[in-house]
Design an enzyme around this catalytic site. Structure first.
Site, short mmCIF file in Angstrom:
data_model
loop_
_atom_site.label_atom_id
_atom_site.label_comp_id
_atom_site.label_asym_id
_atom_site.label_seq_id
_atom_site.Cartn_x
_atom_site.Cartn_y
_atom_site.Cartn_z
N ASP A 333 1.97 -2.85 9.61
CA ASP A 333 1.26 -2.47 10.81
C ASP A 333 -0.18 -2.91 10.67
O ASP A 333 -0.75 -2.81 9.59
CB ASP A 333 1.31 -0.94 10.97
CG ASP A 333 2.53 -0.52 11.74
OD1 ASP A 333 2.89 -1.26 12.67
OD2 ASP A 333 3.12 0.51 11.40
N ASP A 370 -10.34 12.49 24.76
CA ASP A 370 -9.50 11.71 23.86
C ASP A 370 -9.90 11.97 22.41
O ASP A 370 -11.04 11.76 22.03
CB ASP A 370 -9.68 10.22 24.20
CG ASP A 370 -8.71 9.35 23.45
OD1 ASP A 370 -7.95 9.89 22.63
OD2 ASP A 370 -8.71 8.13 23.70
N GLU A 374 -10.60 5.96 18.32
CA GLU A 374 -11.12 4.97 19.27
C GLU A 374 -11.87 5.69 20.39
O GLU A 374 -12.98 5.30 20.76
CB GLU A 374 -9.98 4.13 19.87
CG GLU A 374 -9.39 3.13 18.93
CD GLU A 374 -8.26 3.71 18.12
OE1 GLU A 374 -8.01 4.93 18.23
OE2 GLU A 374 -7.64 2.95 17.36
N THR A 407 2.97 4.11 27.49
CA THR A 407 2.06 3.73 28.57
C THR A 407 0.90 2.91 28.04
O THR A 407 0.36 2.07 28.72
CB THR A 407 1.51 4.97 29.28
OG1 THR A 407 0.82 5.76 28.31
CG2 THR A 407 2.63 5.81 29.88
N SER A 410 -4.88 5.88 28.39
CA SER A 410 -5.17 7.31 28.48
C SER A 410 -6.32 7.50 29.47
O SER A 410 -6.95 6.52 29.89
CB SER A 410 -5.56 7.85 27.10
OG SER A 410 -6.79 7.28 26.71
N ASP A 550 5.16 5.75 10.55
CA ASP A 550 4.93 7.19 10.50
C ASP A 550 5.39 7.92 11.76
O ASP A 550 5.85 9.03 11.71
CB ASP A 550 3.47 7.50 10.20
CG ASP A 550 2.52 6.68 11.04
OD1 ASP A 550 3.00 6.03 11.99
OD2 ASP A 550 1.32 6.70 10.77
N ASP A 554 9.01 5.19 15.25
CA ASP A 554 9.27 4.22 14.18
C ASP A 554 10.61 4.47 13.52
O ASP A 554 11.11 3.62 12.80
CB ASP A 554 8.19 4.31 13.10
CG ASP A 554 6.93 3.59 13.50
OD1 ASP A 554 7.03 2.69 14.34
OD2 ASP A 554 5.86 3.95 12.98
#
Lengths: 713, 537
Positions: A333, A370, A374, A407, A410, A550, A554
């Site tokens: 990843d 959020d 990020e 999606t 956010s 994780d 997955d």
């Protein structure tokens, strides 16, 4: 309510407080325990079934012991010599067992520490998620999967489960050895809790996923103890070879005995009885069969798991470690493995006609709720640029729409005013706007697109921000590639392993990061389903795929991959689908696993080669010793090894055969360390080294033992 | 020695060139039939009542193989047993004799415990034995072809081809034409015009690595082997098909380097053994060394061709599984016998029998790569296919079966003194003779140290059983191995993988062949020939 009388909880809790974390076992305590265990293991019947070679040694030992007893009763001269041989043969059996118990030693000690966690505690069972006050107290052993339990501050989580409500700081050190507490919260990928860990702060409601004694802890105890170990495919194939070798030499020795008799008859007619010393035949058989590798084979496998444990990785099966050695595709990843976990917002790019402030504000509002790194970094950057944004608050009526893998966006949305602030990947925002504007032909204008592409080309991740159905601009998120990865990837390439980067980012960003990290291939905009597809397509071409994961989504890919490492911080589903679990949750460790897997296979190959090459030297010593009783002349002619006497040589060969097992135990446990190189050169070097060592070391070993025997004679 | 080196270099270079040329023809048998061959095969299919070629899985293939042998055996025994009614001048054979002859020719062993000139008329040799000499190598080749398909091709259903079709193709498009060619060449040297039968017999006897002689003297008979040229041609034809198969495998698997290097390895083995054997045979016994006339040990040698060609022939006949003889083995020094013995006991891998040579070579490669292929840090793979437990079962069954057969029968014979006394000429030589005879029979060679008493009935029955088991059981294992291999997907090549054709692997394969062969038989060699040589000198 339960009818059982429960001990007062406070006492229980007190006991928990006093629980002393067991000290790491010292080397000597492991050796002491292993040496005692080995003695008793030697007589176990089950052992006879899974190791044909060592079982036949044991069989020889038993029959020779009986014969020795008979000789003792009837008073034969060679008693001393026979006794010496017998004790050496028993010693060989003992060393074989010792290697195994030694390999299990560390695991056993660890298992004991874990077992102390597995005691019965009480659990608070809730009947309803919302009503935290009315609970029923149960013993943890009575808890059923699906029950809802309340765990409060200071309490021990009784069984494995998934957090349904709340978030808590949890001390997992007892299970993982990691001293820093971890956060476990409802929803998302950090929801799994393990039985035996302690809640440090807050409280949570969890849903039970496994019965007491069947959870992760119980599985881990079984694994570290090595009690559940099954033979791996390669081990099985090797056992077939070793069994065949043992059978072969059984027949060779049988044939030898028959021919020996014929010769005895010719040299000394009339004396047509079985005249060959059975002890010498026993030595010949035990020395010729591949005892070295057979004795160490289980230890090598167990040690492989143990070595992973040093990296804080739990192997759910030894098959996974072997597959790791075989893996030629590493699916990594991007986030967390190739790049340093969190991306940081670096720049806002307003769309045409929009001011920088409006753009920043929209991004700020979309990210305020959020919690992802990020989102937080966008808020931080926005405040840095425009400190006055601090006053902006989200108006009443807005609800937060969290980021999801599906999606891939956010933001916040108000049902009443139909106002919205979104941020996300360009495609997902476009799709969303199409839905919002009910116009399926809506496309984001080219100016924004070119911004986005520019950002992506620099290897940064572009996010597009929308406000009420309009694009207001884009945000650049910067990725930082972990240092030193490029070199490691090129080493992997030398070993024939391809690295493949998987990311949800758009292909342009992915390409830039891929180039920077030096991976062989990359796939952008990968959804979990796509991941599974990629794995299957590689496997169909004959590749062995290793991956980490994780999240719950997955799980299918983890189940499909040959080597699947789940993060301990991950969801229960991921942990169950994987065959390796990383307790530190550090995906870069996949590279270490590959090394351990390779070392394990190399050790096995090296010791097999060594063991078989040994036979040549042993023949040179054993044949003269055996033949000397019929024709000293012939024996003298073929004894090329300088020994004090053929009989001593025989004893020395048996001694060497036994002691070499003990000498090689550290090597079996540690594994042959190999430098990374191409297959061809690795083969050449290892074959030359182990072949030569196997060919010549017995000569020196036997001569050394012979001189010791001669000295004490 | 220089003479030896030059001659053998020329021999093996010529062999390589001609085999390379022929190998591109042999490759066709690995694939579906094409062109005129396809139409002939279709004709054969129609005659046998099937419209299309049905590929078989390993059980069907093995059943077909065993069934074919069973029917063949019944037919052959019937023919031999009732031959005295059919052929004028043919004396009646006992049932045990009929079985012995039938089995020994059916299994490519050609162990002859009778004197052909006395027992069999020319007609019987022609109608009963000659077809067998074409058929038995063809069966070996057919099984090898299925194995090669298994190694190279991928087929998840595990089907490895049709036994009957393959056999038909090999017999009609390879064995018959090739036998004719060599027969015609040999007939140029024939002493008289009526020796056409001898020429074709001599051709297929060596070409098909059969070794059964038209005469009791085998190819030492001047009518069979009239000139040094025929001797060399016969030697050449022994090696021809095994090497061609090896090289055509290289063509088919696109791994010519492997074939060529293995070819070189085998050649080196052979020349090395030739040098050592010559030296050992010249060493002589104590009495011989003291004699003033010693140049070479000429006892039992074919004096028309000299000691060198005799030893070349002895080694060639045991390296391949031919077993034809132009010199007497019993005349060799005991230590010189080690080499033909070892050649047989490593499973006849130095080119080996038609088909079987390649099979044994592959089995040894499999074992070699499996034991140390792990040392590249991967589970071992050979020709890009991973080696699994199942393969090891089949391969080791193939490897162990002959050894177990030999050991058990030897143990019985050696521990019963009456058996021993009935069989051997001199006690000192008994072990050598018995080990040689049993190895020769089980590995399908057919040569013998002729001082062994072959007229004892139970002994012959034992040999029949050994020949049958020693040939058929390993073949079933090969079919199983082929089927296990064809189901594997190919592992993509990378810099981390070990290539079978690389120099270290080839050397390792060579060492494993030598070491495993040596380890299994060192006690027999030490107590047999070495003991005999040391005690007698």
């Amino acid at each position: 309510m339960s009818e059982k009388v429960l001990p007062p909880i406070s006492v229980k809790a007190l006991k928990r407080e006093k629980r002393v974390v067991q000290k790491a076992p010292t080397r000597w305590s492991i050796i002491r325990r292993a040496s005692i265990d080995a003695f008793f293991r030697m007589f176990r019947i089950s052992f006879l079934l899974d190791n044909f070679t060592m079982a036949s040694v044991l069989l020889i030992n038993y029959s020779l012991s009986l014969y020795f007893l008979y000789e003792w009763m009837s008073g034969v001269e060679a008693l001393q010599y026979h006794g010496a041989i017998l004790s050496i043969l028993w010693m060989t059996s003992y060393f074989a067992q010792f290697s195994e118990t030694m390999a299990m030693g560390r695991g056993k000690a660890q298992a004991d520490a874990l077992k102390s966690l597995e005691t019965t505690t009480t659990a608070k069972k809730l009947s309803d998620l919302t009503q935290r006050d009315s609970y029923e107290e149960l013993f943890s052993c009575d808890v059923q999967p699906g029950d809802l339990l309340l765990v409060e501050r200071g309490e021990v989580i009784p069984v494995d489960g998934e957090v349904m409500v709340g978030a808590a700081l949890i001390d997992e050190s007892a299970v993982t050895g990691e001293s820093a507490p971890v956060i476990r919260e409802a929803g998302g990928d950090l929801s799994a809790v393990t039985g035996g860990t302690t809640v440090l702060s807050d409280s949570l409601v969890m849903k039970v996923t496994s019965r007491a004694g069947e959870g992760f802890l119980a599985k881990m105890i079984q694994l570290v103890e090595g009690s559940q170990r099954r033979k791996t495919p390669n081990e099985e194939a090797l056992s077939v070879l070793l069994t065949a070798c043992t059978t072969l030499f059984a027949f060779v020795v049988l044939l030898f005995a028959c021919m020996f008799n014929v010769r005895v008859d010719q040299i000394d007619p009339g004396k047509y009885v079985l005249d060959i010393d059975p002890f010498l035949l026993g030595v010949m058989f035990v020395c010729l069969i591949p005892t070295t590798i057979s004795a160490l084979l289980p230890a090598i496998g167990i040690a492989g798991m143990d070595r992973l444990m040093k990296f804080n990785i739990i192997a759910m099966s030894s098959r996974a470690i072997e597959a790791a050695g075989d893996a030629d595709i590493l699916m990594l990843d991007k986030t967390g493995t190739i790049t340093l976990g969190n991306r940081q917002a670096s720049e806002f790019f307003p769309a045409t006609g929009i001011s920088l402030f409006d753009c920043t504000k929209a991004a700020y509002l979309a990210s305020l709720e959020d919690d992802t790194p990020e989102g937080k970094s966008i808020v931080r950057l926005a405040l840095e640029k425009f400190p006055e944004l601090e006053r902006e608050k989200i108006a009443q009526g807005f609800s937060y729409i969290p980021f999801s893998a599906k999606t891939r966006m956010s933001g916040i949305f108000s049902e009443d005013t139909k106002e919205s602030y979104y941020k996300g990947a360009i495609d997902s925002i476009e799709k969303n706007l199409q839905k919002e504007l009910q116009d399926s032909r809506f496309v984001i204008d080219s100016a924004v697109r070119s911004h986005v592409e520019q950002i992506a080309l620099q290897g940064e991740t572009p996010l597009v921000v929308s406000h009420n159905g309009h694009i207001v601009g884009s945000v650049a998120l910067k990725d930082i590639v972990k240092p030193g990865l490029k070199d490691r990837f090129s080493l992997l390439r030398l070993m024939g392993i391809q690295t493949i980067m998987i990311t949800g980012d758009n292909p342009l960003t992915a390409a830039a990061i891929a180039a920077e990290a030096g991976v062989d291939k990359f796939y952008g905009q990968v959804t979990p389903e796509k991941k599974l597809e990629i794995i299957v397509s590689y496997q169909e071409k004959g590749h062995i795929v290793a991956m980490t994961g994780d999240g719950s989504n997955d799980a299918p890919a983890l189940a499909q991959a040959d080597v699947a490492m789940a993060m301990n911080s991950g969801t229960q589903a991921a942990r169950e689908a994987a065959n390796l679990i990383d307790l530190d949750s550090n995906p870069t460790k996949l590279l270490e696993i590959v090394h351990v897997g390779k070392d394990l296979l190399i050790t096995r190959g090296a010791l097999t080669t060594f063991s078989i090459a040994n036979d040549i030297a042993k023949y040179f010593v054993l044949l003269p010793a055996l033949i000397s009783s019929i024709s000293p002349k012939v024996a003298l002619y073929i004894s090329w090894v300088p020994l004090s006497s053929p009989k001593n040589g025989c004893l020395a060969a048996a001694l060497f055969n036994g002691w070499i097992i003990l000498f090689l135990i550290p090597l079996a446990l540690r594994g042959v360390r190999t430098k990374i190189a191409s297959g061809e050169s690795m083969f050449r070097k290892n074959l030359l080294f182990w072949g030569t060592l196997g060919l010549f070391s017995p000569f020196f070993g036997i001569i050394a033992f012979d001189s010791i025997i001669h000295f004490f004679e | 020695m220089v003479h030896l080196l030059i001659v053998s270099t020329i021999f093996f270079t010529t062999l390589f060139v001609l085999s390379s040329l022929a190998s591109s023809y042999l490759v066709r048998f690995f694939q579906e039939p094409k062109g005129y061959e396809a139409s002939v095969v279709a004709l054969f299919q129609r005659a046998s009542g099937r419209s299309t070629i049905v590929d078989m899985n390993w059980k069907q293939y093995a059943t077909a193989l065993l069934l074919f042998h069973a029917i063949l055996l019944i037919l052959l025994v019937t023919l031999l047993f009732f031959s005295y009614c059919l052929i004028p001048g043919q004396i009646a054979l006992t049932l045990s004799e009929a079985f012995s002859i039938a089995i020994s020719f059916m299994t490519n062993t050609d162990w002859q415990s009778y004197v052909p000139e006395e027992k069999l008329t020319d007609w019987l040799q022609m109608i009963a034995l000659l077809p067998q000499m074409f058929l038995s190598p063809a069966i070996g080749l057919t099984v090898a072809i299925s194995l090669i398909r298994g190694i190279v091709l991928v087929n998840s259903s595990g089907h490895i081809g049709n036994f009957y079709t393959d056999l038909f193709r090999v017999v009609f498009f390879l064995m018959l034409p090739l036998g004719m060619i060599f027969g015609v060449i040999l007939s140029f040297f024939a002493v008289s015009a009526e020796n056409g039968l001898l020429a074709i017999y001599g051709a297929i006897q060596n070409l098909g690595t059969n070794g059964g002689g038209f005469f009791n003297a085998n190819i030492a008979h001047p009518l069979q082997n009239p000139s040094p040229w025929t001797h060399v041609i016969m030697l050449f034809s022994m090696f021809f098909l095994p090497t061609t198969l090896l090289l055509s495998f290289g063509l088919f698997s696109q791994n010519r380097l492997f074939s060529r290097r293995i070819y070189c390895m085998c050649t080196l083995f052979f020349i090395g053994a030739l040098i050592l054997c010559t030296m050992a045979d010249r060493s002589g016994s104590l009495g011989l060394v003291q004699s003033p006339y010693l140049y070479a040990n000429l006892e039992g040698k074919e004096l028309r061709f000299g000691a060198f060609w005799s030893i070349f022939q002895i080694l060639g006949a045991t390296a391949t599984s031919t077993g034809s003889t132009s010199a007497l083995l019993s005349g060799c020094m005991p230590v010189a016998l080690i080499f033909p013995m070892l050649f047989m006991e490593v499973g006849e891998v130095i080119f080996g029998g038609v088909g079987t040579g390649f099979i044994v070579l592959f089995i040894f490669s499999l074992i070699a790569i499996f034991t140390s292929g792990l040392m590249v840090g991967r589970t071992p793979e050979i020709f890009h296919k991973k080696i699994t437990t199942n393969d090891m079962y089949w391969a080791l069954t193939y490897f162990l079966l002959p050894i177990i057969l030999i050991t058990i029968s030897l143990s019985i014979l050696l521990t019963h003194k009456p058996f021993l006394m009935a069989l051997v000429s001199t006690p000192l030589r008994s072990i050598t003779e018995l080990v040689y005879a049993l190895s020769s029979v089980v590995y399908g060679n057919g040569s013998a140290i002729t001082t062994i008493n072959g007229s004892w009935d139970s002994w012959n029955i034992l040999l029949d059983v050994l020949m049958l088991f020693g040939r058929l059981l390993p073949m079933v294992a090969v079919v199983g191995l082929a089927s296990a291999f064809i189901q594997k997907i190919k592992v993509p090549d990378s810099s981390g993988s070990l290539h079978v054709e690389s120099m270290p692997s080839i050397i390792w394969i060579g060492l494993v062949i030598f070491v495993i062969g040596a380890l299994s038989y060192i006690p027999a060699i030490v107590l047999g020939p070495v003991f005999e040589q040391l005690v007698s000198s």
